[in-house]
Motif scaffolding. Structure first.
Motif, PDB file in Angstrom:
ATOM      1  N   LEU A 382     -31.882  13.565  13.103  1.00 27.21           N
ATOM      2  CA  LEU A 382     -32.848  13.781  14.187  1.00 27.21           C
ATOM      3  C   LEU A 382     -34.029  14.572  13.638  1.00 27.21           C
ATOM      4  O   LEU A 382     -33.890  15.718  13.250  1.00 27.21           O
ATOM      5  CB  LEU A 382     -32.188  14.540  15.341  1.00 27.21           C
ATOM      6  N   LEU A 383     -35.198  13.905  13.606  1.00 27.38           N
ATOM      7  CA  LEU A 383     -36.368  14.556  13.024  1.00 27.38           C
ATOM      8  C   LEU A 383     -37.283  15.136  14.086  1.00 27.38           C
ATOM      9  O   LEU A 383     -38.300  15.732  13.770  1.00 27.38           O
ATOM     10  CB  LEU A 383     -37.156  13.557  12.169  1.00 27.38           C
ATOM     11  N   ALA A 388     -32.836  11.360  20.354  1.00 25.70           N
ATOM     12  CA  ALA A 388     -31.409  11.513  20.667  1.00 25.70           C
ATOM     13  C   ALA A 388     -30.626  10.333  20.113  1.00 25.70           C
ATOM     14  O   ALA A 388     -31.116   9.204  20.089  1.00 25.70           O
ATOM     15  CB  ALA A 388     -31.196  11.628  22.169  1.00 25.70           C
ATOM     16  N   ALA A 389     -29.424  10.616  19.674  1.00 24.05           N
ATOM     17  CA  ALA A 389     -28.585   9.557  19.117  1.00 24.05           C
ATOM     18  C   ALA A 389     -27.235   9.545  19.790  1.00 24.05           C
ATOM     19  O   ALA A 389     -26.687  10.589  20.132  1.00 24.05           O
ATOM     20  CB  ALA A 389     -28.393   9.776  17.616  1.00 24.05           C
ATOM     21  N   LEU A 390     -26.743   8.347  19.998  1.00 23.02           N
ATOM     22  CA  LEU A 390     -25.409   8.207  20.558  1.00 23.02           C
ATOM     23  C   LEU A 390     -24.600   7.351  19.598  1.00 23.02           C
ATOM     24  O   LEU A 390     -25.027   6.272  19.216  1.00 23.02           O
ATOM     25  CB  LEU A 390     -25.501   7.542  21.939  1.00 23.02           C
ATOM     26  N   SER A 391     -23.490   7.866  19.178  1.00 25.48           N
ATOM     27  CA  SER A 391     -22.704   7.159  18.185  1.00 25.48           C
ATOM     28  C   SER A 391     -21.286   6.999  18.693  1.00 25.48           C
ATOM     29  O   SER A 391     -20.665   7.946  19.133  1.00 25.48           O
ATOM     30  CB  SER A 391     -22.709   7.966  16.882  1.00 25.48           C
ATOM     31  N   GLY A 407     -16.401   7.567  10.299  1.00 26.70           N
ATOM     32  CA  GLY A 407     -17.027   8.865  10.459  1.00 26.70           C
ATOM     33  C   GLY A 407     -18.373   8.697  11.122  1.00 26.70           C
ATOM     34  O   GLY A 407     -19.006   7.652  10.994  1.00 26.70           O
ATOM     35  N   ALA A 408     -18.805   9.704  11.843  1.00 29.94           N
ATOM     36  CA  ALA A 408     -20.117   9.652  12.466  1.00 29.94           C
ATOM     37  C   ALA A 408     -20.692  11.058  12.439  1.00 29.94           C
ATOM     38  O   ALA A 408     -19.969  12.028  12.639  1.00 29.94           O
ATOM     39  CB  ALA A 408     -20.029   9.163  13.899  1.00 29.94           C
ATOM     40  N   THR A 409     -21.965  11.141  12.159  1.00 29.31           N
ATOM     41  CA  THR A 409     -22.601  12.449  12.247  1.00 29.31           C
ATOM     42  C   THR A 409     -23.963  12.311  12.898  1.00 29.31           C
ATOM     43  O   THR A 409     -24.607  11.261  12.825  1.00 29.31           O
ATOM     44  CB  THR A 409     -22.819  13.101  10.867  1.00 29.31           C
ATOM     45  N   VAL A 410     -24.356  13.351  13.572  1.00 28.80           N
ATOM     46  CA  VAL A 410     -25.706  13.451  14.111  1.00 28.80           C
ATOM     47  C   VAL A 410     -26.152  14.861  13.794  1.00 28.80           C
ATOM     48  O   VAL A 410     -25.413  15.803  14.055  1.00 28.80           O
ATOM     49  CB  VAL A 410     -25.725  13.248  15.640  1.00 28.80           C
ATOM     50  N   GLY A 411     -27.312  14.995  13.210  1.00 28.06           N
ATOM     51  CA  GLY A 411     -27.735  16.360  12.920  1.00 28.06           C
ATOM     52  C   GLY A 411     -29.186  16.439  12.517  1.00 28.06           C
ATOM     53  O   GLY A 411     -29.843  15.411  12.309  1.00 28.06           O
ATOM     54  N   PRO A 412     -29.691  17.662  12.403  1.00 30.13           N
ATOM     55  CA  PRO A 412     -31.077  17.857  11.975  1.00 30.13           C
ATOM     56  C   PRO A 412     -31.137  17.877  10.451  1.00 30.13           C
ATOM     57  O   PRO A 412     -30.117  17.767   9.782  1.00 30.13           O
ATOM     58  CB  PRO A 412     -31.410  19.237  12.535  1.00 30.13           C
TER      59      PRO A 412
ATOM     60  N   LEU B 398     -20.271  10.056  20.470  1.00 33.30           N
ATOM     61  CA  LEU B 398     -21.110  11.232  20.263  1.00 33.30           C
ATOM     62  C   LEU B 398     -22.442  10.961  20.937  1.00 33.30           C
ATOM     63  O   LEU B 398     -23.121  10.012  20.577  1.00 33.30           O
ATOM     64  CB  LEU B 398     -21.337  11.496  18.767  1.00 33.30           C
ATOM     65  N   ASP B 399     -22.786  11.758  21.908  1.00 37.22           N
ATOM     66  CA  ASP B 399     -24.036  11.563  22.638  1.00 37.22           C
ATOM     67  C   ASP B 399     -24.878  12.814  22.418  1.00 37.22           C
ATOM     68  O   ASP B 399     -24.653  13.840  23.054  1.00 37.22           O
ATOM     69  CB  ASP B 399     -23.718  11.347  24.124  1.00 37.22           C
ATOM     70  N   ILE B 400     -25.823  12.716  21.480  1.00 35.22           N
ATOM     71  CA  ILE B 400     -26.512  13.917  21.029  1.00 35.22           C
ATOM     72  C   ILE B 400     -27.973  13.866  21.433  1.00 35.22           C
ATOM     73  O   ILE B 400     -28.725  13.039  20.947  1.00 35.22           O
ATOM     74  CB  ILE B 400     -26.398  14.070  19.489  1.00 35.22           C
ATOM     75  N   GLN B 403     -31.971  17.987  18.909  1.00 35.55           N
ATOM     76  CA  GLN B 403     -32.227  17.778  17.489  1.00 35.55           C
ATOM     77  C   GLN B 403     -31.453  18.734  16.591  1.00 35.55           C
ATOM     78  O   GLN B 403     -30.955  18.357  15.539  1.00 35.55           O
ATOM     79  CB  GLN B 403     -33.728  17.935  17.208  1.00 35.55           C
ATOM     80  N   ALA B 405     -28.647  20.091  16.861  1.00 36.67           N
ATOM     81  CA  ALA B 405     -27.184  20.071  16.914  1.00 36.67           C
ATOM     82  C   ALA B 405     -26.628  19.423  15.655  1.00 36.67           C
ATOM     83  O   ALA B 405     -27.221  18.487  15.121  1.00 36.67           O
ATOM     84  CB  ALA B 405     -26.731  19.293  18.141  1.00 36.67           C
ATOM     85  N   ILE B 407     -23.335  17.542  14.464  1.00 39.07           N
ATOM     86  CA  ILE B 407     -22.136  16.981  15.051  1.00 39.07           C
ATOM     87  C   ILE B 407     -21.461  16.051  14.059  1.00 39.07           C
ATOM     88  O   ILE B 407     -22.112  15.230  13.423  1.00 39.07           O
ATOM     89  CB  ILE B 407     -22.489  16.149  16.322  1.00 39.07           C
ATOM     90  N   HIS B 409     -17.884  13.547  13.208  1.00 41.35           N
ATOM     91  CA  HIS B 409     -16.633  12.950  13.661  1.00 41.35           C
ATOM     92  C   HIS B 409     -15.991  12.233  12.490  1.00 41.35           C
ATOM     93  O   HIS B 409     -16.666  11.580  11.718  1.00 41.35           O
ATOM     94  CB  HIS B 409     -16.890  11.958  14.799  1.00 41.35           C
ATOM     95  N   GLU B 410     -14.688  12.352  12.388  1.00 40.99           N
ATOM     96  CA  GLU B 410     -13.984  11.636  11.334  1.00 40.99           C
ATOM     97  C   GLU B 410     -12.677  11.148  11.891  1.00 40.99           C
ATOM     98  O   GLU B 410     -12.019  11.851  12.649  1.00 40.99           O
ATOM     99  CB  GLU B 410     -13.663  12.577  10.185  1.00 40.99           C
TER     100      GLU B 410
END
Lengths: 470, 471
Positions: A382-383, A388-391, A407-412, B398-400, B403, B405, B407, B409-410
């Motif tokens: 996320l820049l 917003a991202a939904l995974s 695996g899933a990640t969301v981050g700055p 994952l609903d993010i 910015q 945050a 997060i 998942h594995e």
């Protein structure tokens, strides 16, 4: 001509118009294809409209994908009716008789757009460019032509290569719902066949440019037993805002066939797309794929990869960099249906502006697919504070002799990395862009070497740089 | 409310078919099957409840009528909501004798080494035994420190102000169809209030409270931890609990006020005729900690997703979940974390084991709302498939929307590794024992969080269930 809203008030009119379009297409095509179109049309009219409450539509704003809300014009040849379609049909037919020659009837702008999506430093074995489903350029090098490679429009192939086309057309993406049924009824597209045992060193490219308000393009690619090829398919969505595209890709890999597939979807601002792609892999077949989604107000890509034969394997990579108010969705399914199959999926996105990205992926392992190895990863950077991202990566496993991981990640952006670059004198924006580029490059580096990597990297970097404006 | 004398057909008919026995019935107030506005009013009237609760129930009943059953998750279509008794008084609960308890359950008790007195309680054969005394002693100790620990019905009567202030604030009746159902017909459950600064060292066990009343079908639990307090509540037990009710639908609400900590441990091992559909949610205020430790071993179908809404800065939520599904079982469990405030963090660890055709699912959600800056969440799901006919699904979301945050998942799904088995066998350990060992190691992150006696029993139970499943 009636407007879209007028047509909406009289439901029957829409059906009539669809039927007229189907008949216009069917007029120059073999009977079986016409029948296929007609049955798809019936399905398109009968299929219930998708409802927002359904699980698979829960995240997608369906109102933006309302098929009835778009004119069924012809785009580049807008205003053309049945007779004109026949004319273009004749052109296509004539073109298909002369393999190894170049046809060109495109404006300078088209040439510029086309040049931007051609690989650099790599000679193509063949190129097929379609403008709203009509062939505008086609060439195939002598070696490929001699080896029996077919690269032409679908209607010609249906006429001349019935035994190759009939059993595969719509075998994977049939008229399952309103969208796929509309596509099958109204499609115009490209056909690629690489005969058994033929190994092509140089890539083949299909470019589908669309300007129509509603477009239904289709690609069918078949690799015979043991064939090897690289395919670059590009969608240039250049329709008005808003316009809707429902492109379909069907890829069929026979025993031991191997395909490197780069699917680049470039959408102009304000366009919407629901892309339906599917690949089926027979025994020991292998697919390496890079899917790039760029631009567009709403892009939803659905990809099914069926590992139907023992030992089949797929490497599925994806990249996206939505900005502005763009919304991009990837729905993937890795369907393991045979023993000892392997799949490896890695989708990465960098989000700027107020964009939204959705990743929804499933690994499905049937009871018969023992010794499956499946991996799925989705990473989002996320820049922007408003992106917003939904995974939602899913595993559905009915066999214990497996190794399935996701695996899933969301981050700055990692502040330490940013700090490091800034301490070396880079301004914040440049440092951010550099990190984002690196983040996406790690997928691009693993992608099949198509000669397009620099262009794709440039396009994504530009999208990130445009950021919140789009 | 007039009570129509209704025809009583054999309540236990289905159990008779299934287990070959049934309970004689001696109803006092002639309960009725099925649900209607009248039944809801009658429940409230029989409990002599205040007007606000009566109205709450009726409102909930309306919501129940409107709401559809969830179309995702386990198959609930076989539940016949109109064949259920929604309210039975304790005295109306069927009595049964030890002889009636199925042999398989008795054997399990034997092998788990459960004391005679407890066995009867667990088997629902009534129980008034020493724990009554334990409970009273515990209660005295707690009362002296201002801790309230009572059943929910008494709390509505005796602690009206607290109940009215917090009841249904975390899970409103309209939350989902089953929460609405519970809100309309709830009975029993625990009410706990821990005053500011009080730390309750020994875990409070529902077990001690409910032995006289037997476990309710539609329990309602509310726990309030005031500022800076701590409480650990333990519900259920590792040994199989025989229940003749086919639907259990509880609602559990936790309120962790600033700087407090609540740990809620559940070990569920219902007999395999039970649908266990539970709504559990907590609100964590500033710097509060909420931990759900959730073990699901029994029931035919469980749908349970403990949730924490992190509304206060630096609040922390945890779900440690263990699910085991054997033949015919479906454990659809998971966790939900909603990050509302900045610097909140959450951790989900889920371990599931499927065997003999059982089906486990992890279904989870991590949601980070805009403004929850610096939120951190980590989800780890591991599934073990013991044989080829079992199934495991993982559905994390994952609903993010923030910015900053971070997060992650594995998840993994695998079987017991051949190399692991080989290693242990080369050390002279028989295959079945080796498999049990591997499973014990697999679930260790959860068991080590349990009170000791639970952990010991759980390990023994797993060994028991793994018997003969490998090889």
């Amino acid at each position: 001509m009636t407007t879209a809203s007028e047509r909406l008030t009289a439901g029957a009119t829409r059906g009539d118009e669809l039927a007229r379009r189907v008949e216009a297409l069917a007029a120059t095509e073999p009977r079986w294809l016409g029948e296929l179109r007609r049955s798809a049309l019936a399905r398109a009219l009968a299929a219930p409209a998708p409802r927002q409450g359904e699980e698979r539509w829960r995240f997608t704003e369906l109102a933006r994908l309302d098929l009835d809300g778009f004119e069924l014009g012809e785009g580049e040849r807008s205003g053309v009716t049945g007779a004109a379609s026949e004319r273009s049909g004749a052109t296509e037919s004539a073109a298909s008789e002369r393999s190894g020659v170049t046809e060109s009837a495109a404006s300078e702008r088209d040439q510029r757009e086309l040049a931007a999506v051609l690989p650099s430093g790599v000679e193509l074995a063949g190129l097929l460019v379609l403008g709203d489903g009509v062939v505008v350029e086609r060439r195939l090098d002598d070696a490929a032509a001699r080896a029996g490679v077919i690269l032409c429009d679908l209607a010609s192939a249906a006429r001349e290569q019935r035994e190759l086309v009939e059993r595969r057309l719509a075998a994977q993406v049939g008229p399952a719902d309103r969208f796929s049924a509309h596509n099958l009824a109204l499609h115009r597209g490209a056909f690629l066949h690489v005969p058994p045992g033929v190994e092509l060193e140089r890539p083949l490219q299909i470019v589908q440019r669309t300007r129509a308000s509603a477009s239904f393009t289709r690609n069918l690619a078949v690799l015979g037993r043991g064939a090897r090829a690289a395919l670059i398919s590009v969608e240039l969505r250049r329709g008005p805002a808003p316009s809707l595209g429902v492109p379909v890709d069907e890829v069929s890999l026979e025993e031991g066939a191997s395909l490197e597939w780069t699917a680049w979807r470039r959408s102009a601002a304000g366009t919407r797309a629901l892309a339906l792609a599917s690949a089926e892999l027979a025994e020991a077949a292998s697919l390496a794929m890079l899917a790039v989604s760029e631009g567009g107000e709403l892009t939803r890509v659905q990809l099914d990869v069926a590992l139907a034969g023992r030992g089949a394997q797929a490497e599925l990579l994806g990249l996206y960099a939505p900005g502005g108010k763009e919304r991009v969705e990837h729905w993937t399914r890795q369907l393991h249906r045979a023993p000892a199959t392997r799949s490896n999926l890695h989708y990465r996105g960098a989000l700027v502006g107020e964009s939204r990205a959705l990743y929804h992926g499933t690994i499905e392992v049937g009871g018969e697919a023992r010794r499956t190895d499946a991996y799925q990863a989705n990473r989002n950077l996320l820049l922007s504070p408003r992106a917003a991202a939904l995974s939602s990566p899913k595993l559905e496993i009915a066999q214990n002799d497996v190794r399935c991981t996701h695996g899933a990640t969301v981050g700055p952006i990692d502040p330490a990395a940013l700090f490091y670059l800034m301490s070396r004198g880079l301004p914040r924006e440049e440092a951010t862009a550099l990190i984002a580029r690196g983040f996406l490059a790690s997928v691009l580096e693993r992608a099949p070497a198509s000669g397009l990597a620099p262009a794709i990297a440039e396009a994504l970097a530009a999208a990130i740089a445009r950021g919140g404006e789009a | 409310m007039a009570m129509e004398p209704t025809e009583i057909t054999d309540v236990q008919q289905s159990y008779k078919e299934r287990w070959g026995w049934h309970d004689p019935e001696r109803p006092v107030h002639k309960p009725r099957r099925g649900l209607s506005r009248e039944v809801v009013e009658e429940i409230s009237w029989l409990k002599s409840e205040p007007e606000w609760m009566r109205r709450f129930r009726l409102r909930a009943y309306e919501r129940y009528e409107q709401k559809p059953l969830p179309t995702w998750g386990a198959d609930l279509s076989t539940i016949d909501f109109q064949s259920i008794y929604y309210f039975l008084r304790a005295t109306e609960r069927p009595e049964r004798s030890w002889e009636d308890v199925p042999a398989s359950i008795k054997t399990t008790f034997d092998r788990l080494g459960i004391p005679e007195a407890e066995r009867k309680h667990l088997a629902g054969v009534s129980a008034q035994y020493e724990s009554e005394v334990v409970y009273h002693q515990m209660k005295q100790e707690l009362t002296s420190r201002g801790v309230l620990f009572t059943d929910m019905d008494s709390a509505v009567r005796d602690h009206a102000e607290l109940v009215q202030r917090y009841f249904a604030t975390v899970i409103p009746p309209g939350d989902n169809k089953l929460a609405a159902l519970n809100s309309a017909v709830w009975s029993g459950g625990s009410f706990i209030y821990v005053p500011p600064g009080v730390k309750v060292e020994i875990p409070l066990q529902a077990y001690f409270r409910i032995n006289a009343e037997s476990v309710g079908q539609f329990e309602r639990t509310l726990i309030i931890a005031d500022e800076g307090s701590f409480v650990h509540y333990v519900e259920g037990c590792t040994a199989p609990v025989y229940s003749s009710d086919s639907l259990h639908s509880a609602v559990v609400e936790l309120i962790a006020l600033p700087h407090s900590r609540i740990r809620y441990t559940t070990i569920q091992n219902w007999s395999q005729n039970v649908y266990n559909l539970v709504t559990k949610r907590a609100v964590a205020h500033e710097a509060a900690v909420v931990e759900w430790v959730d073990g699901n071993l029994g029931s035919r179908t469980t749908m349970k997703y403990p949730a924490v809404v992190l509304t206060g800065r630096r609040a922390h939520g945890e779900v440690l979940s263990l699910a085991m599904a054997g033949p015919g079982q479906c454990q659809d469990t998971g966790a939900k974390m909603t990050h509302v405030a900045p610097e909140t963090s959450s951790l989900v660890v889920s371990k599931s084991i499927s065997k003999g055709g059982g089906r486990t699912s992890y279904r989870g959600l991590v949601k980070v709302l805009p403004g929850a800056t610096g939120a951190k969440a980590n989800v780890r799901c591991d599934a073990l498939l013991v044989d080829e006919i079992s199934r495991s699904d993982t559905y994390p979301t994952l609903d993010i929307q923030e910015q900053t945050a971070a997060i992650g998942h594995e998840a993994t799904v695998a079987r017991i590794g051949d190399d692991q088995l080989f290693y242990l066998r080369s050390r002279g350990i028989p295959e079945a024992e080796a498999a049990a060992m591997i499973v014990r190691g697999f679930i260790e992150p959860i068991t080590k969080q349990l009170p000791m006696e639970y952990a010991v029993e759980l390990n023994r139970l797993i060994e028991l269930q793994m018997d003969g499943s490998v090889g």
